[in-house]
Design a protein around this motif. Structure first.
Motif, short mmCIF file in Angstrom:
data_model
loop_
_atom_site.label_atom_id
_atom_site.label_comp_id
_atom_site.label_asym_id
_atom_site.label_seq_id
_atom_site.Cartn_x
_atom_site.Cartn_y
_atom_site.Cartn_z
N ALA A 188 -10.86 0.30 -11.00
CA ALA A 188 -10.48 1.70 -10.80
C ALA A 188 -10.89 2.20 -9.42
N TYR A 189 -12.00 1.66 -8.89
CA TYR A 189 -12.49 2.15 -7.60
C TYR A 189 -11.77 1.54 -6.41
N TYR A 190 -10.91 0.54 -6.66
CA TYR A 190 -10.25 -0.14 -5.55
C TYR A 190 -8.85 -0.57 -5.96
N ARG A 191 -7.91 0.35 -5.82
CA ARG A 191 -6.52 0.04 -6.13
C ARG A 191 -5.63 1.15 -5.59
N ASP A 192 -4.34 0.84 -5.44
CA ASP A 192 -3.34 1.86 -5.17
C ASP A 192 -3.06 2.60 -6.47
N GLU A 193 -2.92 3.91 -6.39
CA GLU A 193 -2.73 4.69 -7.61
C GLU A 193 -1.35 4.51 -8.22
N SER A 194 -0.39 4.09 -7.42
CA SER A 194 0.98 3.93 -7.92
C SER A 194 1.76 3.06 -6.95
N ALA A 195 2.94 2.63 -7.39
CA ALA A 195 3.82 1.88 -6.48
C ALA A 195 4.25 2.77 -5.32
N ASP A 196 4.46 4.07 -5.60
CA ASP A 196 4.81 5.00 -4.52
C ASP A 196 3.73 5.03 -3.45
N GLU A 197 2.48 5.10 -3.88
CA GLU A 197 1.38 5.14 -2.91
C GLU A 197 1.28 3.83 -2.15
N ALA A 198 1.44 2.72 -2.84
CA ALA A 198 1.39 1.42 -2.19
C ALA A 198 2.45 1.31 -1.10
N LEU A 199 3.66 1.76 -1.39
CA LEU A 199 4.74 1.68 -0.41
C LEU A 199 4.52 2.64 0.75
#
Length: 500
Positions: A188-199
């Motif tokens: 949870a402390y290290y990830r993109d919150e969504s595919a939208d955020e990742a892109l």
């Protein structure tokens, strides 16, 4: 270190060694390689009159090339030295550099959670990121790495900083912001919150590189889905669409991609459980538009024959990371099978799964790991002797993987990897320690405080006595050399590292 020499025409004199094809090194003695102000090799000429070398250079080569002899930099290899193409690291994690050599008793998935994600997440701090990335770049350049394909973190600003630092240092680099948006796999402390955020974050990082190096002449962005389990289907599909639609710099139509594949048995089981609709691990990437001519697949230890065939058809390449595969007990990659199937293979240090940032270390380990595949033990016991023996990689072959092989995997085959006219001058000057005929000439022994002792020299581990053939010298360098043998390093004609 910066140098003004890349603004001058340059001539390099001495012995030049490079791979001309898999398994064959070419030795060019008493040669002059002429490099123009843009860092491109424009002539390779025999240079016989070494006693009057400067006069000859000015009278013949400068006239032939219409160069001003007064605006020229000349580098002459000393006895025991030779020029070799710069190494190409096709797989390295810059934010993991502080952890090099630290993997405990972990295997891949445990190691990620115990060591890797905490370190990477901490580099959200720009001062810390600068300290780590600058050290990583300095270290890789010192080992003769002129091109590196870097995984960064998921943070945009630190990733952009890595690109800035590579450009400033003069290292050719591919810099990728890692994408990892799966909520079940990533912490949870290290990830993109969504595919939208990742892109959105990925686009921001790509745009930054385009702003600082519009033609991607030195630094290029590279799309970096960490590995299939860390990304949702939506994220991978949108990265695949971005790869095809965004376009690169200059003549590049598609952005390159780097990721991991078939590294570890537990990872394979996880992929199978998460993507039951896909035929294989490679098929996961293929279905999401991520398997193409400039895709770099890290590890590829456990690919099936069908997957190898698919990778070959798509024109993707493999980053072979023998140090990491051994350190994390992932397995022994079938390099000969990959090469026989037409898959391009380069070498990766995979810091910090790999313990060393040296591509030369990766080369020697690639040779040793291939020897293990040739041994009639364990799962290879029933393999015919001839097939086992073919698994072995020679010195000449691993040096090919370290240079031209890596260039091909990264789509740079027409730009770097050798000393052909038209290629760019990415090179290292390698010096081996010549042992004097009389030890006292070298002052190897000295007296002190009533006892005999030895005094260390900084010439490295490789001692050359003068009777070795050049093939033997190169073999001694591959198996015993280190950064102390790297005297100078150039990228696009610019001197970027020099050992005092």
């Amino acid at each position: 270190m910066a140098s003004s020499h890349h603004k001058k025409n340059q001539i390099f004199l001495g012995t030049f060694i490079h791979s001309v094809k898999l398994g064959e090194l070419q030795y060019m003695h008493d040669m002059a390689v002429c490099v123009d102000k843009f860092g491109k090799i424009v002539a390779v000429e025999p240079q016989r009159d070494l006693e009057n070398v400067m006069e000859n250079v000015k009278e013949t080569l400068c006239q032939k090339l219409a160069w001003d002899a007064h605006d020229l930099a000349v580098t002459i290899a000393k006895e025991g030295q030779f020029f070799f193409p710069g190494f190409i690291d096709t797989h390295i994690h810059a934010p993991q550099y502080p952890n090099a050599g630290i993997f405990g008793k972990s295997t891949l998935l445990d190691w990620l959670n115990k060591y890797t994600f905490p370190m990477e997440s901490s580099l959200a701090s720009l001062p810390k990121a600068r300290r780590v990335y600058a050290s990583c770049i300095r270290r890789t350049l010192a080992h003769g790495t002129t091109t590196a394909a870097y995984y960064a973190t998921l943070h945009v600003e630190p990733t952009n900083l890595l690109a800035d630092l590579c450009l400033a240092a003069g290292q050719r680099a591919f810099v990728g912001r890692v994408c990892m948006d799966d909520r079940d796999v990533n912490p949870a402390y290290y990830r993109d919150e969504s595919a939208d955020e990742a892109l959105a974050r990925t686009r921001a990082a790509v745009d930054h590189v385009r702003a600082i190096d519009p033609a991607f002449a030195l630094v290029s962005p590279i799309l970096t889905p960490r590995f299939a389990p860390s990304c949702t289907r939506e994220c991978m599909a949108r990265l695949g669409a971005l790869r095809r639609s965004y376009g690169g710099g200059g003549d590049v139509e598609e952005l390159p991609v780097q990721t991991h594949i078939a590294e570890n048995a537990a990872e394979l089981a996880l992929v199978k459980a998460m993507f039951p609709e896909c035929d294989s691990y490679a098929d996961v990437y293929d279905r999401h538009g991520l398997l193409g001519a400039r895709t770099v697949l890290g590890h590829a230890v456990h690919l099936t024959d069908a997957e190898i065939s698919l990778v070959a058809r798509r024109g993707a390449g493999v980053a072979h990371c023998p140090c990491s595969n051994s350190a994390l007990t992932s397995g022994e990659a079938p390099v000969r099978r990959l090469l026989d199937a037409g898959v391009g293979v380069g070498l990766g240090t995979d810091v910090s799964g790999g313990y060393s940032a040296s591509v030369l270390e990766a080369a020697r380990q690639a040779a040793l790991v291939s020897n293990h595949r040739a041994m009639p033990v364990g799962k290879w016991a029933d393999v015919p002797d001839g097939e086992r023996e073919r698994a072995r990689l020679s010195v000449e072959e691993v040096l090919h993987l370290a240079t031209r092989g890596g260039a091909g995997v990264l789509g740079l085959g027409a730009r770097v990897g050798g000393f052909d006219v038209g290629l760019e001058w990415d090179a290292q000057l390698v010096g081996l320690g010549l042992v004097a005929e009389r030890p006292d000439v070298e002052h190897e022994y000295e007296h002190g405080h009533g006892h005999h002792g030895t005094r260390a020299t900084d010439r490295g581990n490789v001692d050359i006595f003068g009777w070795e053939t050049w093939e033997e010298r190169v073999a001694k360098w591959v198996f015993g050399g280190d950064d102390r043998n790297v005297k100078k390093v150039w990228v696009r004609g610019r001197l970027v590292h020099e050992r005092e």
